[in-house]
Design an enzyme around this catalytic site. Structure first.
Site, PDB file in Angstrom:
ATOM      1  N   CYS A   1     -14.983   4.416   7.477  1.00  0.00           N
ATOM      2  CA  CYS A   1     -16.029   4.245   6.464  1.00  0.00           C
ATOM      3  C   CYS A   1     -16.962   3.124   6.948  1.00  0.00           C
ATOM      4  O   CYS A   1     -17.417   2.313   6.157  1.00  0.00           O
ATOM      5  CB  CYS A   1     -15.432   3.942   5.102  1.00  0.00           C
ATOM      6  SG  CYS A   1     -14.331   2.535   5.110  1.00  0.00           S
TER       7      CYS A   1
ATOM      8  N   ARG B   1       0.838  -1.207   0.000  1.00  0.00           N
ATOM      9  CA  ARG B   1       0.000   0.000   0.000  1.00  0.00           C
ATOM     10  C   ARG B   1       0.873   1.258   0.000  1.00  0.00           C
ATOM     11  O   ARG B   1       0.510   2.280  -0.591  1.00  0.00           O
ATOM     12  CB  ARG B   1      -0.982  -0.020   1.161  1.00  0.00           C
ATOM     13  CG  ARG B   1      -2.050  -1.124   0.958  1.00  0.00           C
ATOM     14  CD  ARG B   1      -3.043  -1.170   2.089  1.00  0.00           C
ATOM     15  NE  ARG B   1      -3.818   0.035   2.238  1.00  0.00           N
ATOM     16  CZ  ARG B   1      -5.055   0.223   1.771  1.00  0.00           C
ATOM     17  NH1 ARG B   1      -5.661  -0.743   1.111  1.00  0.00           N
ATOM     18  NH2 ARG B   1      -5.687   1.359   1.974  1.00  0.00           N
TER      19      ARG B   1
END
Ligand code: SAH
Length: 392
Positions: free
Chosen positions: A330, A239
């Site tokens: 989220c 990432r």
């Protein structure tokens, strides 16, 4: 099987998870909330990289590429496209099944690449019209095969189906020149509100504890015109590589990147003293839309909530007195959001800060404490949560 409190055939959430969602939306109808998760919001947002281009010029360039784009009412650097659908599509005979991850892009109009194929009819040849199904049997798109089924399954590489019609249609943002040139960055509206609420100032030391692929860190950099010292941490090498690509596309080279387990920053980086911490930790992602289906259990929920709490205490350790923590997820459960805020305020680590921004119509502000909550059913955004806290 879904738990007994769960009215949705698509969201396999056990009773604990359902209760945790209901607790966060006491006046919301759980059925509406869960069904909204299977659909995309009607707007697809991108952020203009105002370090490279003006908003007006970005709009012109996007329109030159053939897409209509609109300016957001709250955030000047936010633009959105309209997502169309649901469209009615008819089965074309030969069948391909895409995995969950690929299905969630294909249903929005992206092409299907070979690695995302679960299975396909063996008689599919290059040039054939095919139907693409999700793993749970939904017809999500139709298109033309760019190679045979056996080729796709053997090589596991390259384009398999060029999609011509899909359940929803949105511009292929990552294929646009404006994206390739680093003029825009795809980012949801709530994510942009995180960096906006942080109100970082030039000269501040800003730490992003879970930063890859760099959406929020690059936004803070943009808003401070590169004049804050930004330290971006993440424990995932792959990432972080993606983050480096993003930052180089955006033309940002001033963010200091470290591979680290952010639960131990005070021990491993004892010199680090932050004016602002951005904390966007791993979460159940229950607010992410659209989902073809999802499965979450109490174990997922409690282990992630426990993980998140470790980052929050660590944020407290690396902050200066009166420093700010902007916490976001989220996810739409109570345990990953409000529960943390209530506890750490009660324990005397932090005090809540009122969001200093007009959020009328885009989110709810908490009644007990001034957190910001996006209801996927009411606000036409992903489900999302943000809290701004001051270290005491
Ligand atoms: N804030 C990012 C998205 C972060 S997603 C953005 O706006 O673009 C959560 C991130 O937390 C993932 O990249 C994951 O690799 C990272 N993460 C998970 N556990 C971690 C840990 N213990 N230490 C540091 N990073 C971690």
């Amino acid at each position: 099987m879904p738990g007994s409190l769960n009215p949705s055939p698509f969201m396999d959430y056990d009773d604990t998870v359902i209760r945790s969602i209901s607790q966060a939306y006491p006046h919301g109808d759980i059925e509406n909330i869960l069904s909204s998760l299977t659909k995309p919001p009607s707007r697809l947002y991108v952020r203009v990289n105002t370090l490279k281009i003006s908003v007006d010029r970005a709009v012109e360039l996007i329109e030159e590429e053939g897409y209509r784009v609109y300016m957001d009412e709250h955030i000047p650097e936010a633009l959105y496209f309209i997502v169309e659908g649901p469209n009615s599509i008819a089965d074309r005979g030969k069948r391909v099944v895409a995995d969950k991850y690929a299905s969630e892009s294909v249903m929005m109009g992206s092409n299907l690449y070979s690695p995302g194929v679960v299975k396909c009819d063996r008689d599919i040849l290059k040039g054939d019209h095919v139907s693409i199904y999700s793993p749970n049997g939904m017809l999500i798109a139709v298109g033309v095969a760019a190679r045979s089924c056996s080729d796709a399954m053997e090589t596991r590489k390259g384009l398999f189906v060029k999609v011509s019609e899909s359940l929803y249609t949105a511009p292929p943002v990552r294929e646009l020149e404006v994206w390739k040139n680093g003029y825009i960055y795809p980012q949801s509206l709530p994510s942009m509100i995180v960096s906006r609420l942080a109100k970082a100032e030039p000269g501040w030391t800003v730490v992003d504890m879970c930063s890859a692929p760099g959406g929020k860190a690059s936004h803070v950099y943009q808003l401070t015109l590169g004049r804050a010292s930004i330290y971006a941490f993440d424990h995932s090498s792959s990432r972080l590589e993606r983050m480096k690509d993003t930052l180089s596309r955006l033309g940002i080279d001033g963010i200091k990147i470290f591979k680290a387990d952010s639960r131990y920053l005070s021990r491993d980086y004892p010199w680090l003293k932050a004016d602002l911490v951005i904390l966007d930790p791993p979460c159940t992602a229950t607010g992410v839309r659209p989902k073809i289906y999802d499965r979450k259990t109490s174990k997922d929920l409690y282990s992630l909530a426990n993980y998140q709490r470790q980052f929050i205490y660590e944020a407290h350790r690396i902050l200066r007195d009166n420093g700010l923590l902007v916490y976001s997820t989220c996810s739409i459960t109570f345990h990953e959001n409000e529960a943390h805020i209530i506890d750490v305020v009660e324990e005397g680590y932090f005090e809540p800060v009122k969001p200093d921004m007009d959020l009328g119509g885009v989110a709810f502000i908490g009644r007990d404490l001034p957190w910001v909550r996006f209801d996927p059913y009411i606000h036409d955004t992903p489900g999302f949560f943000i809290a701004v806290l001051r270290k005491v």
